[in-house]
Design a protein around this motif. Structure first.
Motif, short mmCIF file in Angstrom:
data_model
loop_
_atom_site.label_atom_id
_atom_site.label_comp_id
_atom_site.label_asym_id
_atom_site.label_seq_id
_atom_site.Cartn_x
_atom_site.Cartn_y
_atom_site.Cartn_z
N VAL A 18 -0.79 -3.05 40.25
CA VAL A 18 -1.18 -3.66 38.97
C VAL A 18 -0.06 -4.58 38.50
O VAL A 18 1.08 -4.14 38.34
N ASP A 19 -0.40 -5.84 38.31
CA ASP A 19 0.52 -6.84 37.77
C ASP A 19 -0.13 -7.45 36.53
O ASP A 19 -1.36 -7.53 36.45
N VAL A 20 0.69 -7.90 35.60
CA VAL A 20 0.20 -8.65 34.45
C VAL A 20 1.08 -9.88 34.30
O VAL A 20 2.30 -9.80 34.44
N VAL A 21 0.43 -11.03 34.07
CA VAL A 21 1.17 -12.27 33.82
C VAL A 21 0.77 -12.83 32.46
O VAL A 21 -0.34 -12.60 31.98
N ASP A 22 1.68 -13.56 31.88
CA ASP A 22 1.49 -14.24 30.60
C ASP A 22 1.77 -15.71 30.89
O ASP A 22 2.91 -16.08 31.18
N MET A 23 0.71 -16.53 30.85
CA MET A 23 0.83 -17.94 31.24
C MET A 23 0.28 -18.82 30.12
O MET A 23 -0.70 -18.46 29.47
N ASP A 24 0.91 -19.96 29.93
CA ASP A 24 0.48 -20.90 28.90
C ASP A 24 0.39 -22.30 29.51
O ASP A 24 1.42 -22.95 29.71
N SER A 25 -0.82 -22.72 29.84
CA SER A 25 -1.06 -24.07 30.39
C SER A 25 -0.09 -24.42 31.51
O SER A 25 0.67 -25.37 31.42
N ILE A 26 -0.14 -23.64 32.58
CA ILE A 26 0.79 -23.80 33.69
C ILE A 26 0.15 -23.30 34.98
O ILE A 26 -0.73 -22.44 34.95
N ALA A 27 0.62 -23.84 36.09
CA ALA A 27 0.19 -23.36 37.41
C ALA A 27 1.29 -22.49 38.00
O ALA A 27 2.47 -22.82 37.91
N GLY A 28 0.88 -21.39 38.59
CA GLY A 28 1.82 -20.48 39.22
C GLY A 28 1.97 -20.80 40.70
O GLY A 28 1.34 -21.72 41.23
N ILE A 78 -8.41 -8.92 42.37
CA ILE A 78 -9.32 -8.77 41.23
C ILE A 78 -8.52 -9.09 39.98
O ILE A 78 -7.47 -8.48 39.74
N ASP A 79 -9.00 -10.05 39.18
CA ASP A 79 -8.27 -10.51 38.00
C ASP A 79 -9.09 -10.32 36.73
O ASP A 79 -10.28 -10.64 36.71
N LEU A 80 -8.44 -9.84 35.69
CA LEU A 80 -9.05 -9.78 34.37
C LEU A 80 -8.39 -10.84 33.51
O LEU A 80 -7.18 -10.78 33.26
N VAL A 81 -9.17 -11.82 33.07
CA VAL A 81 -8.68 -12.94 32.27
C VAL A 81 -8.86 -12.60 30.80
O VAL A 81 -9.98 -12.32 30.35
N MET A 82 -7.75 -12.65 30.05
CA MET A 82 -7.76 -12.33 28.62
C MET A 82 -7.12 -13.48 27.85
O MET A 82 -5.90 -13.49 27.62
N LEU A 89 -3.35 -13.88 29.08
CA LEU A 89 -2.83 -12.79 29.89
C LEU A 89 -3.81 -12.59 31.03
O LEU A 89 -5.03 -12.69 30.84
N VAL A 90 -3.28 -12.30 32.21
CA VAL A 90 -4.13 -12.02 33.37
C VAL A 90 -3.62 -10.75 34.02
O VAL A 90 -2.43 -10.66 34.37
N LEU A 91 -4.51 -9.78 34.19
CA LEU A 91 -4.20 -8.55 34.89
C LEU A 91 -4.68 -8.70 36.32
O LEU A 91 -5.82 -9.10 36.55
N TYR A 92 -3.80 -8.42 37.28
CA TYR A 92 -4.12 -8.54 38.71
C TYR A 92 -4.17 -7.16 39.35
O TYR A 92 -3.22 -6.39 39.22
N ALA A 122 -10.23 -2.25 25.64
CA ALA A 122 -9.11 -1.33 25.81
C ALA A 122 -8.01 -1.95 26.67
O ALA A 122 -6.82 -1.84 26.35
N LEU A 123 -8.40 -2.61 27.77
CA LEU A 123 -7.40 -3.24 28.63
C LEU A 123 -6.70 -4.38 27.93
O LEU A 123 -5.48 -4.54 28.04
N ARG A 124 -7.46 -5.17 27.18
CA ARG A 124 -6.84 -6.27 26.43
C ARG A 124 -5.84 -5.74 25.41
O ARG A 124 -4.72 -6.24 25.30
N GLN A 125 -6.25 -4.73 24.65
CA GLN A 125 -5.36 -4.16 23.65
C GLN A 125 -4.10 -3.58 24.30
O GLN A 125 -2.98 -3.76 23.79
N ALA A 126 -4.27 -2.91 25.44
CA ALA A 126 -3.12 -2.33 26.15
C ALA A 126 -2.18 -3.42 26.63
O ALA A 126 -0.96 -3.30 26.51
N CYS A 127 -2.74 -4.48 27.21
CA CYS A 127 -1.89 -5.57 27.71
C CYS A 127 -1.17 -6.28 26.58
O CYS A 127 0.03 -6.57 26.69
#
Length: 155
Positions: free
Chosen positions: A82-92, A102-106, A140-143, A43-48
């Motif tokens: 609640v934060d969400v990031v969209d990252m592609d082979s990169i360091a923040g 707490i991070d959810l990795v998708m 996608l990573v939810l923080y 559900a969280l993945r679909q929402a993100c």
């Protein structure tokens, strides 16, 4: 999916998190109870994914990273932001977690990993710090940040 429904769904999860220590035990519990293949994860993945596609998540961009804080800490979210990031082979940017994170990795690409972790939950304890890094593709990573506390620092 709407931001309001996303918030309601997250409120149920944060209620279960509010009294727990941010440690390996929490990580293990999240991955066994709410990890990949679970109704919560799906559900969280679909929402993100919907939020990014529809434009109500990751509304900002900087340094090749799309990001955004969708919710500030609030009582209905049990003090979590609640934060969400969209990252592609990169360091923040390097940052510290005064109260933990707490991070959810998708992963959106099969080989994508966040700080070496594939799909699932990562927990950083209070006082920890890192340069969040996605390798091997897009994710996608939810923080969830207790009291929204984050301090951007030098590595």
């Amino acid at each position: 999916m709407s931001p309001e429904q996303f918030r309601r769904d997250l409120s149920v999860l944060t209620a279960a998190l509010q009294a727990r220590a941010l440690d390996a035990g929490l990580r293990d519990w999240l991955n066994s109870s709410h990890g990949p293949g679970s109704p919560t994860f799906d559900a969280l993945r679909q929402a993100c994914e919907a939020g990014v596609r529809e434009g109500w998540l990751c509304q900002r961009e900087g340094g090749g990273i799309r990001y955004g804080r969708i919710f500030k800490p609030a009582d209905d979210l049990h003090g979590f932001s609640v934060d969400v990031v969209d990252m592609d082979s990169i360091a923040g940017p390097h940052h510290a977690h005064p109260n933990g994170e707490i991070d959810l990795v998708m992963p959106l690409d099969p080989g994508a990993r966040f700080d070496g972790q594939g799909a699932g939950w990562v927990v950083y304890g209070p006082g920890s710090a890192h340069s969040p890094t996605v390798s091997g593709g897009r994710a996608l990573v939810l923080y969830l940040l207790p009291q929204g506390a984050i301090e951007f620092t030098k590595a």
